[in-house]
Design an enzyme around this catalytic site. Structure first.
Site, PDB file in Angstrom:
ATOM      1  N   GLU A 128      32.439  32.687   0.153  1.00  0.00           N
ATOM      2  CA  GLU A 128      32.938  32.849  -1.447  1.00  0.00           C
ATOM      3  C   GLU A 128      32.741  34.270  -1.901  1.00  0.00           C
ATOM      4  O   GLU A 128      33.808  33.758  -3.346  1.00  0.00           O
ATOM      5  CB  GLU A 128      31.363  32.364  -1.915  1.00  0.00           C
ATOM      6  CG  GLU A 128      30.875  31.210  -0.980  1.00  0.00           C
ATOM      7  CD  GLU A 128      31.920  29.577  -1.229  1.00  0.00           C
ATOM      8  OE1 GLU A 128      32.092  29.507  -2.149  1.00  0.00           O
ATOM      9  OE2 GLU A 128      31.562  29.642  -0.149  1.00  0.00           O
ATOM     10  N   TYR A 155      27.229  21.580  -1.000  1.00  0.00           N
ATOM     11  CA  TYR A 155      28.633  22.648  -0.286  1.00  0.00           C
ATOM     12  C   TYR A 155      27.994  23.939  -0.136  1.00  0.00           C
ATOM     13  O   TYR A 155      26.320  24.098   0.142  1.00  0.00           O
ATOM     14  CB  TYR A 155      29.353  23.151  -1.033  1.00  0.00           C
ATOM     15  CG  TYR A 155      30.606  22.107  -1.831  1.00  0.00           C
ATOM     16  CD1 TYR A 155      31.227  21.701  -0.833  1.00  0.00           C
ATOM     17  CD2 TYR A 155      30.787  21.882  -3.237  1.00  0.00           C
ATOM     18  CE1 TYR A 155      32.054  20.624  -0.984  1.00  0.00           C
ATOM     19  CE2 TYR A 155      31.108  20.951  -3.272  1.00  0.00           C
ATOM     20  CZ  TYR A 155      32.309  19.962  -2.172  1.00  0.00           C
ATOM     21  OH  TYR A 155      32.623  18.942  -2.483  1.00  0.00           O
ATOM     22  N   GLY A 156      28.254  24.551   0.675  1.00  0.00           N
ATOM     23  CA  GLY A 156      27.647  25.957   1.522  1.00  0.00           C
ATOM     24  C   GLY A 156      28.260  26.886   0.111  1.00  0.00           C
ATOM     25  O   GLY A 156      26.605  27.446   0.056  1.00  0.00           O
ATOM     26  N   GLY A 157      28.949  26.970  -0.296  1.00  0.00           N
ATOM     27  CA  GLY A 157      28.841  27.863  -1.722  1.00  0.00           C
ATOM     28  C   GLY A 157      30.134  27.215  -2.162  1.00  0.00           C
ATOM     29  O   GLY A 157      30.657  26.656  -2.176  1.00  0.00           O
ATOM     30  N   GLU A 187      41.680  27.821   0.319  1.00  0.00           N
ATOM     31  CA  GLU A 187      41.047  28.461   1.801  1.00  0.00           C
ATOM     32  C   GLU A 187      41.702  28.870   2.874  1.00  0.00           C
ATOM     33  O   GLU A 187      40.570  29.426   3.106  1.00  0.00           O
ATOM     34  CB  GLU A 187      40.597  26.799   1.561  1.00  0.00           C
ATOM     35  CG  GLU A 187      39.971  25.883   0.524  1.00  0.00           C
ATOM     36  CD  GLU A 187      38.579  26.595  -0.081  1.00  0.00           C
ATOM     37  OE1 GLU A 187      38.632  27.780   0.646  1.00  0.00           O
ATOM     38  OE2 GLU A 187      38.580  26.723  -1.605  1.00  0.00           O
ATOM     39  N   GLN A 214      28.573  21.198 -10.205  1.00  0.00           N
ATOM     40  CA  GLN A 214      29.886  20.979  -9.196  1.00  0.00           C
ATOM     41  C   GLN A 214      31.451  20.838  -9.837  1.00  0.00           C
ATOM     42  O   GLN A 214      31.393  19.065 -10.068  1.00  0.00           O
ATOM     43  CB  GLN A 214      29.561  20.337  -8.137  1.00  0.00           C
ATOM     44  CG  GLN A 214      30.341  20.807  -6.920  1.00  0.00           C
ATOM     45  CD  GLN A 214      30.823  21.644  -6.834  1.00  0.00           C
ATOM     46  OE1 GLN A 214      30.417  23.124  -7.081  1.00  0.00           O
ATOM     47  NE2 GLN A 214      32.227  22.635  -6.125  1.00  0.00           N
ATOM     48  N   TYR A 219      41.811  25.121   5.839  1.00  0.00           N
ATOM     49  CA  TYR A 219      40.678  26.108   5.731  1.00  0.00           C
ATOM     50  C   TYR A 219      41.057  27.156   7.165  1.00  0.00           C
ATOM     51  O   TYR A 219      41.801  28.335   6.988  1.00  0.00           O
ATOM     52  CB  TYR A 219      38.973  25.809   5.786  1.00  0.00           C
ATOM     53  CG  TYR A 219      38.370  25.542   5.165  1.00  0.00           C
ATOM     54  CD1 TYR A 219      37.125  26.784   4.363  1.00  0.00           C
ATOM     55  CD2 TYR A 219      38.462  24.666   3.941  1.00  0.00           C
ATOM     56  CE1 TYR A 219      36.960  26.172   2.961  1.00  0.00           C
ATOM     57  CE2 TYR A 219      37.864  24.553   3.309  1.00  0.00           C
ATOM     58  CZ  TYR A 219      37.193  24.921   2.570  1.00  0.00           C
ATOM     59  OH  TYR A 219      36.605  24.481   1.590  1.00  0.00           O
ATOM     60  N   GLU A 252      32.525  29.057  -5.258  1.00  0.00           N
ATOM     61  CA  GLU A 252      32.653  30.381  -6.023  1.00  0.00           C
ATOM     62  C   GLU A 252      33.153  30.426  -7.689  1.00  0.00           C
ATOM     63  O   GLU A 252      34.203  31.118  -7.765  1.00  0.00           O
ATOM     64  CB  GLU A 252      34.349  30.136  -5.275  1.00  0.00           C
ATOM     65  CG  GLU A 252      35.720  29.737  -5.922  1.00  0.00           C
ATOM     66  CD  GLU A 252      36.148  28.877  -4.490  1.00  0.00           C
ATOM     67  OE1 GLU A 252      36.728  27.680  -5.036  1.00  0.00           O
ATOM     68  OE2 GLU A 252      34.703  28.118  -3.651  1.00  0.00           O
ATOM     69  N   ARG A 309      24.280  19.245   1.786  1.00  0.00           N
ATOM     70  CA  ARG A 309      25.365  19.547   2.340  1.00  0.00           C
ATOM     71  C   ARG A 309      25.752  19.005   3.116  1.00  0.00           C
ATOM     72  O   ARG A 309      26.030  18.806   4.225  1.00  0.00           O
ATOM     73  CB  ARG A 309      25.051  21.280   2.920  1.00  0.00           C
ATOM     74  CG  ARG A 309      25.926  22.074   2.849  1.00  0.00           C
ATOM     75  CD  ARG A 309      25.811  22.869   3.927  1.00  0.00           C
ATOM     76  NE  ARG A 309      26.323  23.991   4.752  1.00  0.00           N
ATOM     77  CZ  ARG A 309      26.143  25.582   4.574  1.00  0.00           C
ATOM     78  NH1 ARG A 309      24.900  25.791   5.265  1.00  0.00           N
ATOM     79  NH2 ARG A 309      27.230  25.987   5.397  1.00  0.00           N
TER      80      ARG A 309
END
Length: 620
Positions: free
Chosen positions: A316, A287-289, A338, A158, A403, A291, A575
């Site tokens: 993503e 994380y959720g996702g 974001e 990551q 975001y 990219e 997460r």
């Protein structure tokens, strides 16, 4: 013959144009000040990486050689790389591997050390021999028991924001882009995948895999995963990687992935990366996702069994335009990644899930903004879009503010000019800056030149400076509304009198349930919590998002029947954002803080290093 000649001329002209664009990008780097890299890209900058590494699960290390093609712009005698906790054993120059001097500079918290390498004016290649250490924040090594199948080990990286330097010596700035080739040697019973143009779709007999990324990317998008991974295609350019036991579930869950790519292309032009695949990681993914180009890394929490959480994929995927194609040049500019991607996500979602769902998502996003501004304080400088992360961990900038405030800013512009103008503006913005890294100021200039122009009335409507450079929420923010949420608000006012029986037939979707849970009465009783839980089965059967929201309310209102499930939930996922929501509620009371520490001690061995850092910060 004439056609061939014309095509040749066209290709030659295109190549020259690309070369000119690359030179412009390199020149532009000299004017960008990135506080979070030791490298000096205006003097010597990397252009291409040839990586040859071995992944060793016994020692939990990655070792090998990073060969960098460089541009010695200044014709000087030094190039500087970023490294953090790496073991550098040797550095050579050129294909002839002439050994050269290297020196590590003073360590800076979060940032590691500068790696000073002596080069010559005509040096074009630098080879760095190295290995990772147990302190590599970017790498999480999992034993079999920490995986879905519980049979074989797993490792994943990551890189965002400045952690790639803990597994590859690099110039670790989002403003520096490079292509790469990689040769990766892994145990023969495991599969390696990367953020590469093409990934293998099945294991081979050698354990050696080669990769190529022919699009220039920044270092934080370098990614690798190795494990017992299988593949299933969705259509001719999309597919799913996952451990065998969850592969079919994941492929079913993401069956609309190809449609999402098509919807995004309809809005913002061709998908330029070739394939778009997703990799479902073990629960410790923070994380959720993420990219990573060509291969989004995903939390298993998105697999709900009813496709109710696949909007995460839209986010993503959106990064394939905003973030990966056009990238924030520094972490002070993260809203460019974001905020734009949240806008793109909502537009893709509207195409796929319909206008009513989009309206509900708008309301939820506004609530997220209001909640985050309230938590930070309306005058806190971190609530600006353009932030200052000097002398700080750039991960501090990865909050919900870029975001949701970035999204609301773009909604203001959309409202001011209309979609018929804003859609082509966004598409042209992506085209004009494709495969480049830009600053907030670059965007402001482009916006003024191509949309606002000399229209003072439009500039006054948008209030650009208020949104980007000032804290809090500007006065011209648009107010979203949803008829579906209004109906739920009316139910919220009456259910205490009429009872909760039958409410689950009126409040069905994840979005609707989330809104209902978020606005439960502040004085709700234990008996009412029981009744609602019996009606909806939030504690036992909710998906990841519903459980997170419900468990937050359970903590606030001390709904003890949910406590065992809360603890299990907090141990089973890493997460960070979702965990922090619950830990923050727990530490508000002495009893809750004691319980939080007990949960953390049980869970931290399965948490990602960045998650551990975040949670530990709450206990100080």
């Amino acid at each position: 013959m004439k056609k061939i000649f014309l095509v040749t001329l066209f290709l030659a002209a295109f190549a020259c144009q690309k070369k000119d664009q690359a030179e412009k990008t390199t020149t532009a780097k000299a004017t960008i000040k990135d506080e979070h890299t030791f490298s000096k890209a205006d003097l010597a900058v990397v252009k291409h990486l040839d990586l040859d590494i071995k992944v060793d699960f016994d020692t939990q290390t990655i070792s090998g050689k990073a060969s960098w093609q460089i541009d010695n712009i200044s014709k000087g005698n030094e190039i500087i790389f970023d490294e953090n906790t790496l073991n550098i054993t040797k550095v050579t120059l050129g294909d002839e591997e002439k050994e050269t001097k290297f020196e590590l500079g003073k360590e800076v918290e979060f940032h590691g050390k500068p790696l000073h390498i002596t080069i010559e004016p005509n040096t074009t290649k630098v080879n760095i021999y190295y290995s990772t250490t147990k302190d590599a924040v970017a790498l999480q090594w999992l034993n079999p028991q920490q995986t879905a199948d519980k049979k074989k080990p797993f490792v994943f990286s990551q890189g965002e924001s400045i952690w790639s330097r803990t597994w590859i010596p690099c110039q670790d700035s989002p403003g520096i882009r490079f292509t790469y080739n990689a040769k990766v040697t892994v145990p023969k019973d495991l599969l390696a995948v990367m953020s590469a143009s093409v990934n293998p779709q099945q294991k081979n007999d050698t354990g050696v895999y080669t990769f190529k990324q022919d699009k220039a990317i920044p270092s934080y998008l370098m990614a690798i995963a190795v494990g017992d991974i299988a593949f299933q295609s969705i259509d001719n350019r999309t597919g799913v990687y996952a451990e065998p036991s969850i592969l079919k579930k994941a492929a079913w869950e993401f069956a609309e992935l190809g449609k999402m790519v098509g919807a995004a292309e309809k809005l913002y032009g061709p998908y330029r990366w070739g394939r778009y695949d997703v990799l479902v990681l073990p629960p410790s993914f923070p994380y959720g996702g993420m990219e990573n180009p060509n291969l989004t890394f995903l939390t298993p929490g998105v697999i709900a069994g009813d496709r109710s959480l696949t909007s995460l994929l839209a986010h993503e995927l959106g990064h394939s335009w905003s973030g990966n194609l056009v990238t924030n040049a520094t972490w002070d500019d993260i809203w460019l990644n974001e905020g734009f991607t949240t806008y793109v996500e909502h537009r893709i979602g509207e195409e796929i899930f319909g206008k009513k769902e989009a309206e509900m998502q708008d309301v939820l996003t506004r609530k997220d903004l209001d909640d985050n501004i309230a938590e930070y304080g309306a005058t806190n400088p971190d609530t600006r879009l353009k932030v200052s992360l000097t002398n700080r961990n750039p991960d501090d900038g990865i909050s919900q503010i870029p975001y949701v405030k970035g999204y609301n800013f773009l909604k203001v512009i959309e409202a001011a000019v209309g979609r018929e103008k804003f859609d082509p503006f966004i598409k042209n913005y992506f085209d004009a800056h494709a495969f480049q890294s830009i600053t907030t100021e670059d965007f402001v200039k482009y916006l003024k030149e191509n949309l606002i122009k000399d229209d003072k009335s439009l500039a006054d409507k948008i209030k650009l400076d208020d949104w980007i450079y000032k804290p809090g929420i500007p006065s011209n923010i648009t107010t979203p509304s949803s008829e579906d949420f209004t109906a739920i608000d009316n139910i919220q006012k009456s259910w205490r009198k009429t009872g909760v029986k039958g409410l689950s037939e009126k409040i069905k979707s994840t979005t609707e349930k989330q809104h209902f849970i978020d606005y439960l009465p502040a004085d709700i009783t234990a008996e009412e919590m029981v009744a609602i839980d019996n009606e909806f089965s939030f504690t036992k059967n909710g998906n990841f998002v519903i459980k997170r929201q419900w468990f937050a309310q359970a903590i606030i209102h001390q709904y003890k029947p949910a406590y065992p499930a809360i603890e299990q939930f907090m141990i089973a996922t890493s997460r960070t954002g979702s965990l922090m929501t619950l830990y923050k509620e727990l530490v508000k009371t002495p009893e809750g803080k004691t319980w939080a520490k007990q949960i953390f001690e049980k869970a931290k061995s399965g948490y990602h290093a960045t998650t551990v850092q975040a949670v530990e910060g709450l206990f100080k």
